[in-house]
Design an enzyme around this catalytic site. Structure first.
Site, PDB file in Angstrom:
ATOM      1  N   PRO A  88      37.470  51.869  33.587  1.00  0.00           N
ATOM      2  CA  PRO A  88      38.743  51.129  34.029  1.00  0.00           C
ATOM      3  C   PRO A  88      38.953  51.111  35.372  1.00  0.00           C
ATOM      4  CG  PRO A  88      38.903  53.195  32.416  1.00  0.00           C
ATOM      5  CD  PRO A  88      37.569  52.995  32.668  1.00  0.00           C
ATOM      6  N   ARG A 152      26.382  32.102  32.773  1.00  0.00           N
ATOM      7  CA  ARG A 152      26.637  30.422  32.930  1.00  0.00           C
ATOM      8  C   ARG A 152      26.331  30.129  34.450  1.00  0.00           C
ATOM      9  NH1 ARG A 152      31.470  29.543  34.746  1.00  0.00           N
ATOM     10  NH2 ARG A 152      31.939  27.573  33.566  1.00  0.00           N
ATOM     11  N   ASP A 167      35.003  24.620  38.745  1.00  0.00           N
ATOM     12  CA  ASP A 167      35.505  25.823  37.930  1.00  0.00           C
ATOM     13  C   ASP A 167      36.686  26.199  38.621  1.00  0.00           C
ATOM     14  OD1 ASP A 167      33.951  26.382  35.948  1.00  0.00           O
ATOM     15  OD2 ASP A 167      32.660  27.728  36.763  1.00  0.00           O
TER      16      ASP A 167
END
Ligand code: ADE
Length: 253
Positions: A88, A152, A167
């Site tokens: 985290p 991708r 994008d």
């Protein structure tokens, strides 16, 4: 071919991911190889123990170092991968980081678990990575997010590579709004400009919307974005509450 080695105690977590949509196609085309490694396969005891109590006391269990090192050493015999561990507090994952990872041939992701992993595992880690300031119960969802964003970007994976160029975040801005048929739906109309056939004007309108959306939704991104003189002018208009049409007529576009 890009290889991902995912070290996890829940290999089944990745089955749906590997068998769905763009990722599944990329694997079938041989552009991506997804090696999910079950850490239990690298344990030496009959109970296949992957975790243990914390030295010095404290709650919960830690992932043991031996299975992780054993898996890493086997993978590295062929080629040393770039090693990430999900934490985290790691480097925040973003589009820039995804592009950086898209340059690496082999990436290993160690999925953290429980209260964490034995600190000695860090000796093989190149980068700690976080997908945001919140705590997941394990690193698997983070590994999945990272892989999806990187896969991708691999040439040949997304059918129309132009879509990568436009994008959101590819140039540090939020995306522009898109519409499909019907032209009017429940009284809501597709903007006239998009139906005008005037491609130069459409391009300018889209840029305006990107700047407007970024200003309204993610103003923090504007500090880093490299805007041209014209785009800075657009931003001034937006800040003053003016409309696209005002910009067009004032600047004789
Ligand atoms: N493990 C637990 N929380 C995480 C987070 N936000 N990102 C990456 N790994 C994690």
């Amino acid at each position: 071919m890009k290889k991902f080695h995912i070290l996890t105690i829940f290999p089944e977590f990745f089955e749906g991911f590997a068998n769905t949509g763009i990722v599944s196609k990329a694997i079938k085309k041989g552009l991506v190889y997804l090696n999910t490694v079950n850490l239990r396969d690298y344990t030496a005891d009959k109970h296949r123990t992957v975790d243990d109590v914390v030295y010095g006391g404290g709650p919960g269990m830690l992932l043991k170092p031996e299975p992780i090192f054993a898996a890493y050493e086997e993978i590295s015999k062929e080629k040393k991968p770039y090693v990430l561990i999900t934490e985290p507090w790691g480097r925040k994952f973003d589009q820039k980081f995804a592009w950086e990872l898209s340059e690496k041939d082999e990436i290993m992701i160690i999925c953290g678990r429980y209260e964490g992993v034995d600190e000695r595992v860090k000796a093989i880690v190149d980068q700690e990575v976080s997908i945001g300031d919140f705590v997941l119960s394990g690193g698997e969802p983070a590994a999945l997010v990272i892989m999806d964003a990187v896969i991708r970007l691999i040439p040949g994976v997304v059918g129309d590579e132009d879509s990568l160029r436009v994008d959101s975040f590819s140039d540090g801005l939020v995306g522009y709004p898109n519409y499909t048929r019907p032209p009017v739906f429940k009284g809501m109309e597709v903007p006239q400009i998009l139906r005008s056939g005037n491609h130069k004007l459409i391009e300018l309108w889209r840029r305006w919307k990107q700047i407007e959306n970024t200003y309204k939704k993610r103003p923090d991104l504007l500090k880093k974005a490299e805007l041209s003189e014209k785009e800075i002018k657009i931003l001034h208009y937006i800040k003053k509450g003016k409309e696209f049409e005002d910009f067009i007529s004032d600047n004789k576009v």
